[in-house]
Design a protein around this motif. Structure first.
Motif, PDB file in Angstrom:
ATOM      1  N   GLY A 143     -23.747 -11.980 -17.770  1.00 30.96           N
ATOM      2  CA  GLY A 143     -23.769 -13.396 -17.428  1.00 30.96           C
ATOM      3  C   GLY A 143     -22.735 -13.775 -16.386  1.00 30.96           C
ATOM      4  N   ARG A 193     -27.504 -13.155 -24.753  1.00 29.47           N
ATOM      5  CA  ARG A 193     -28.427 -13.221 -23.639  1.00 29.47           C
ATOM      6  C   ARG A 193     -29.671 -13.985 -24.066  1.00 29.47           C
ATOM      7  N   ASP A 217     -24.041  -7.300 -13.836  1.00 27.38           N
ATOM      8  CA  ASP A 217     -23.646  -8.697 -13.642  1.00 27.38           C
ATOM      9  C   ASP A 217     -24.576  -9.627 -14.427  1.00 27.38           C
ATOM     10  N   ARG A 218     -25.874  -9.345 -14.364  1.00 26.62           N
ATOM     11  CA  ARG A 218     -26.839 -10.170 -15.096  1.00 26.62           C
ATOM     12  C   ARG A 218     -26.638 -10.030 -16.601  1.00 26.62           C
TER      13      ARG A 218
END
Length: 250
Positions: free
Chosen positions: A67, A3, A63-64
């Motif tokens: 990715g 991330r 979801d974030r």
């Protein structure tokens, strides 16, 4: 994958369960709020046994974190390496050791910088809380410039209780506070001891502060300069500890 914040990410039910079963170092688990099933329940149980923090999040948050990948309601944030056992570290520090406790440092760059300085100036280990602060992500490890592989880093469930354990083992514990009346360089650090550094902006939490033997400030030539960055303050304090322990006097 990684991330933007520097945390290595693994997602999907089976891959995460396999990582936990192999005891791969996991910093934190993110699970879909309300998610259930045999595999998810197995992941929860394994995480509990290993002491891995579990946070429940909604689907957009997962979801974030993944990715946009197919996470199946399970995301693991991986640590750069395994954490050391606090009791073993404390046992080795009873005679003349020196530990660094970090009370919720949020920025992984600050964490890495403190680890690098602590290693260079002779600290025996660092201790961080399991929740409420940065963990040993790849960003922190990179900022530590190799020290993360050399300096034991412990992650404990309760920092205050761990400080109490350290005091019971004979370590004198000093917390840093810019508003303290006592100057840091007036204390004697030649024996077994520990330094406690508070979080950016917030400083030491009240219960952590109460668990220290001494609260001291770093003396400054210009008090109007205000408080220092956590990693800078830690570096200055650790150099005074190093100076005393190699033959100087307070």
């Amino acid at each position: 994958m990684s991330r933007p914040g520097g945390e290595d990410v693994l997602f999907g039910r089976r891959p995460v369960l396999a990582a936990l079963q192999s005891e791969r170092p996991v910093h934190r688990l993110l699970l879909l709020r309300g998610g259930r099933g045999d595999v998810v329940d197995g992941i929860r149980a394994r995480a509990r046994r290993l002491g891995v923090p579990v946070d429940e999040r909604d689907r957009p948050a997962l979801d974030r974190a993944a990715g946009g990948g197919n996470h199946q309601g399970v995301v693991a944030l991986l640590a750069a390496r395994s954490y050391a056992d606090f009791e073993q570290v404390l046992s080795g520090a009873r005679e003349a050791g020196f530990l660094v406790f970090l009370d919720g440092i949020q920025d992984p760059h600050n964490l890495g910088a403190i680890l690098r300085t602590a290693h260079a100036l002779g600290a025996d280990a660092a201790v961080i809380p399991r929740r409420g602060g940065a963990g040993l992500t790849s960003t922190a490890a990179k900022a530590a410039a190799g020290a993360a592989e050399q300096l034991p880093l412990c992650r404990v469930a309760n920092l205050r209780q761990s400080l109490t354990r350290a005091r019971g083992a004979g370590l004198w514990v000093t917390g840093l506070d810019a508003a303290a009346g006592r100057s840091f360089d007036s204390l004697d650090f030649t024996g077994p001891g520990a330094l406690v550094v508070g979080a950016e902006g917030r400083g030491l939490r009240p219960l952590v502060r109460q668990s220290c033997d001494f609260i001291a400030r770093i003396p400054m030539g210009r008090e109007q300069a205000g408080s220092m960055n956590a990693s800078v303050a830690a570096g200055i304090a650790l150099y005074e500890v190093f100076r005393q322990r190699r033959g100087g006097r307070p």
